[in-house]
Enzyme design. Structure first.
Site, PDB file in Angstrom:
ATOM      1  N   HIS A  48       0.785  -1.235  -0.011  1.00 33.88           N
ATOM      2  CA  HIS A  48      -0.017   0.272   0.290  1.00 33.88           C
ATOM      3  C   HIS A  48       0.870   1.162   0.273  1.00 33.88           C
ATOM      4  O   HIS A  48       2.287   1.035   0.565  1.00 33.88           O
ATOM      5  CB  HIS A  48      -0.803   0.010   0.890  1.00 33.88           C
ATOM      6  CG  HIS A  48      -1.927  -1.146   1.202  1.00 33.88           C
ATOM      7  ND1 HIS A  48      -3.126  -0.750   1.750  1.00 33.88           N
ATOM      8  CD2 HIS A  48      -1.945  -2.271   0.424  1.00 33.88           C
ATOM      9  CE1 HIS A  48      -3.775  -2.164   1.917  1.00 33.88           C
ATOM     10  NE2 HIS A  48      -3.360  -2.740   0.813  1.00 33.88           N
ATOM     11  N   GLU A  69       0.824   4.144   1.870  1.00 34.01           N
ATOM     12  CA  GLU A  69       1.141   4.653   2.474  1.00 34.01           C
ATOM     13  C   GLU A  69       2.527   3.407   3.867  1.00 34.01           C
ATOM     14  O   GLU A  69       3.437   4.174   4.635  1.00 34.01           O
ATOM     15  CB  GLU A  69       0.419   3.994   4.439  1.00 34.01           C
ATOM     16  CG  GLU A  69      -0.371   4.693   3.584  1.00 34.01           C
ATOM     17  CD  GLU A  69      -2.150   4.264   3.626  1.00 34.01           C
ATOM     18  OE1 GLU A  69      -3.082   4.009   3.662  1.00 34.01           O
ATOM     19  OE2 GLU A  69      -1.811   3.333   2.156  1.00 34.01           O
ATOM     20  N   CYS A 110      -6.411   1.466   6.188  1.00 32.03           N
ATOM     21  CA  CYS A 110      -6.642   0.724   6.491  1.00 32.03           C
ATOM     22  C   CYS A 110      -5.994   0.373   7.705  1.00 32.03           C
ATOM     23  O   CYS A 110      -5.419   0.563   8.493  1.00 32.03           O
ATOM     24  CB  CYS A 110      -6.593  -0.361   4.859  1.00 32.03           C
ATOM     25  SG  CYS A 110      -4.631  -1.277   4.933  1.00 32.03           S
ATOM     26  N   CYS A 136      -2.439  -0.053   7.549  1.00 31.73           N
ATOM     27  CA  CYS A 136      -1.395   0.679   7.197  1.00 31.73           C
ATOM     28  C   CYS A 136      -1.764   1.615   8.664  1.00 31.73           C
ATOM     29  O   CYS A 136      -0.445   2.322   9.021  1.00 31.73           O
ATOM     30  CB  CYS A 136      -2.071   1.886   6.351  1.00 31.73           C
ATOM     31  SG  CYS A 136      -1.649   0.839   4.605  1.00 31.73           S
TER      32      CYS A 136
END
Length: 149
Positions: A56, A58, A86, A89
């Protein structure tokens, strides 16, 4: 004196990263990490490119920022991300001890707020910065995906 380097300025930089993800057929989420009004990390989703569910925006940004700083803690940093993090993260942000998280669009199904994920107690959270622009990019991506299938 007006500071040109505000949350909107840096969210626009995160949106540029999200556009790069869009162009790579990745879910268009972008992130930048800022320290002292300087971007120290830029990233976007790479889950398809790397065939890695943890890639992801992040997570990529945390790794880049830690590498830049030479340490794992990001206490003096701000994460700007176009979509609410999410659970994964947000959990990683806990361990980085990031000072502030600023996100654009709310993730109503899998966001850390709806899942009640614990952040570091000193982390400040601001949501809804350029929310319309961030949401529009995600909506456009998924509409195009549906139309191709």
């Amino acid at each position: 004196m007006i500071n040109p380097f505000d949350d909107t300025y840096f969210m626009k930089k995160a949106l540029q990263e999200a556009e790069l993800a869009f162009d790579k057929n990745e879910v268009p989420v972008g992130a930048v990490i800022v320290m002292n009004n300087q971007i120290i990390a830029r990233a976007h989703n790479l889950t398809e490119t790397l065939n890695d569910v943890t890639a992801h925006a992040e997570m990529q940004a945390f790794t880049a920022a830690a590498d830049f700083l030479g340490g794992k803690y990001l206490k003096e940093c701000t994460l700007y991300v176009t979509l609410e993090p999410c659970q994964m993260c947000a959990g990683a942000s806990y361990w980085t001890q990031i000072g502030k998280i600023v996100y654009g669009a709310t993730e109503v199904k899998r966001g850390f707020t709806v899942l009640k994920t614990t952040l570091h107690p000193k982390t400040i959270v601001v949501g809804g910065i350029l929310e319309n622009e961030c949401s529009a990019l995600l909506t456009r991506f998924f509409i195009e995906k549906r139309n191709l299938n």
